[in-house]
Design a protein around this motif. Structure first.
Motif, PDB file in Angstrom:
ATOM      1  N   ALA A   5     114.253  -2.742  65.372  1.00 27.00           N
ATOM      2  CA  ALA A   5     114.629  -2.410  66.750  1.00 27.00           C
ATOM      3  C   ALA A   5     114.946  -0.930  66.927  1.00 27.00           C
ATOM      4  O   ALA A   5     115.355  -0.508  68.020  1.00 27.00           O
ATOM      5  CB  ALA A   5     115.827  -3.253  67.177  1.00 27.00           C
ATOM      6  N   GLY A   6     114.764  -0.139  65.871  1.00 29.25           N
ATOM      7  CA  GLY A   6     114.936   1.305  65.996  1.00 29.25           C
ATOM      8  C   GLY A   6     116.242   1.858  65.468  1.00 29.25           C
ATOM      9  O   GLY A   6     116.509   3.057  65.614  1.00 29.25           O
ATOM     10  N   PHE A   7     117.066   1.006  64.827  1.00 31.40           N
ATOM     11  CA  PHE A   7     118.359   1.468  64.297  1.00 31.40           C
ATOM     12  C   PHE A   7     118.377   1.154  62.801  1.00 31.40           C
ATOM     13  O   PHE A   7     118.894   0.130  62.370  1.00 31.40           O
ATOM     14  CB  PHE A   7     119.501   0.766  65.024  1.00 31.40           C
ATOM     15  N   ASN A   8     117.791   2.057  62.013  1.00 30.21           N
ATOM     16  CA  ASN A   8     117.631   1.856  60.579  1.00 30.21           C
ATOM     17  C   ASN A   8     118.778   2.547  59.850  1.00 30.21           C
ATOM     18  O   ASN A   8     118.703   3.726  59.504  1.00 30.21           O
ATOM     19  CB  ASN A   8     116.278   2.403  60.121  1.00 30.21           C
ATOM     20  N   GLU A   9     119.837   1.805  59.579  1.00 27.59           N
ATOM     21  CA  GLU A   9     121.049   2.389  59.000  1.00 27.59           C
ATOM     22  C   GLU A   9     120.835   3.008  57.618  1.00 27.59           C
ATOM     23  O   GLU A   9     121.265   4.144  57.376  1.00 27.59           O
ATOM     24  CB  GLU A   9     122.158   1.338  58.966  1.00 27.59           C
ATOM     25  N   PRO A  10     120.176   2.298  56.659  1.00 24.19           N
ATOM     26  CA  PRO A  10     119.959   2.940  55.359  1.00 24.19           C
ATOM     27  C   PRO A  10     119.143   4.218  55.450  1.00 24.19           C
ATOM     28  O   PRO A  10     119.437   5.203  54.771  1.00 24.19           O
ATOM     29  CB  PRO A  10     119.219   1.862  54.554  1.00 24.19           C
ATOM     30  N   LEU A  11     118.118   4.216  56.291  1.00 28.08           N
ATOM     31  CA  LEU A  11     117.297   5.414  56.448  1.00 28.08           C
ATOM     32  C   LEU A  11     118.114   6.551  57.050  1.00 28.08           C
ATOM     33  O   LEU A  11     117.996   7.709  56.616  1.00 28.08           O
ATOM     34  CB  LEU A  11     116.086   5.114  57.330  1.00 28.08           C
TER      35      LEU A  11
END
Length: 331
Positions: free
Chosen positions: A272-278
């Motif tokens: 959904a566009g919220f890539n925490e690890p990245l």
């Protein structure tokens, strides 16, 4: 970057791996279970040790040093206290950035009574919560009883509708480890937040559960909840991803649980566009953090990973595998 993830046999560890798979980062999987699925879905993997053994931290040190790991994400709640208490030591010994909050934040997130006291102390709305042995008819029925510490996937949670049933519950030996909490029927939200020395952002989802895990998730935009999450997280002061569970009661958000780690829905949030690890990796590399959350429905499903018996035997013999080509989510 070279990124290690622990607990890759569970949903959180696997979700972190899946969020990073489409990126250029190289992943190392670690788990104490020989048949942990994530061990066979990364290029390098190690069968490690469980957090409550004296081999856990020395083995992590060895792997991080040997693999030149730059970032370590924990995937299991049981590991958080050990990693939080040893964060500075491990970082100095290996140069690996350990994505874990302070011991005080980990304690608050692991204890329902400490969560309530944190919210109350700082003037945030909170569902009244009491130790079972200290409870004396402060709440209207129904009430919720749940483990004070270490709860996961709603295991042990019960809704009790009358005083007689609660009195019977208080007699069982396990009751001393439970809390009684105010019952709320408001809509439930699961929220991913990211705090890296400052509030980065949050994603808000409603969900459907199956056996305590998120089965279907629905990304929503809600400015009021977003602002509230920022206010609370800035006071809590975690480091890295922090999952927040809350309910809306009469339009007011009531947080009832923190998870001071990535979530089992980390990969869904990345879609959904919220890539925490990245975003953590971008931050550590000095890059600008950019995200664009898209409203969507996420329908989760099982996927298979085929593993040869030779791979399993090699892992059993050496506690290590390398040059694997498999990826989680199917071959």
């Amino acid at each position: 970057m070279k990124v290690a993830v622990t607990g890759v046999g569970g949903g959180v560890g696997q979700s972190i791996l899946k969020a990073l798979q489409p990126t250029s980062h190289e992943m190392v999987g670690i788990d104490g279970d020989l048949l942990a699925t994530g061990l066979y879905g990364v290029s390098s993997a190690y069968q490690g040790y469980y957090a409550n053994t004296d081999k856990f931290l020395p083995f992590l040190e060895k792997v991080c040093d040997q693999e030149k790991v730059e970032v370590l994400f924990p995937g299991l709640d049981a590991e958080l206290p050990y990693l939080a208490g040893s964060k500075s030591w491990l970082e100095k010994k290996t140069g690996t950035q350990v994505v874990v909050s302070s011991p005080s934040v980990v304690d608050i997130a692991d204890d329902k009574l400490l969560t309530y006291e944190f919210l109350e102390k700082n003037g945030f709305p909170a569902l009244e919560t009491y130790k079972v042995q200290d409870y004396d008819d402060q709440l209207d029925f129904p009430v919720v009883v749940k483990p004070c510490q270490g709860g996961a996937r709603s295991v042990g949670k019960k809704v009790i509708k009358d005083p007689a049933t609660l009195e019977e519950f208080k007699k069982i030996p396990q009751a001393q480890n439970y809390v009684v909490q105010e019952y709320s029927t408001g809509k439930e939200y699961t929220c991913g937040t990211l705090f890296l020395d400052d509030f980065i952002g949050a994603i808000i989802m409603t969900r459907q559960l199956r056996c305590g895990d998120t089965y279907k998730a629905f990304v929503v935009q809600d400015e009021k909840i977003q602002d509230y999450l920022q206010e609370v997280i800035q006071v809590l002061n975690p480091w890295g991803p922090c999952n927040v569970q809350l309910r809306l009661k009469d339009g007011v958000p009531y947080i009832f649980e923190f998870n001071a780690r990535c979530s089992g829905t980390t990969a869904s949030r990345a879609l959904a566009g919220f890539n925490e690890p990245l975003m953590v990796c971008d931050y550590l590399q000095g890059e600008n953090i950019v995200f664009n959350i898209k409203e969507m429905a996420i329908l989760r499903y099982w996927s298979e990973l085929t593993v040869s018996y030779n791979q399993i035997e090699e892992m059993k013999l050496n506690r290590y595998l390398e040059n694997q080509k498999n990826h989680l989510g199917g071959n």
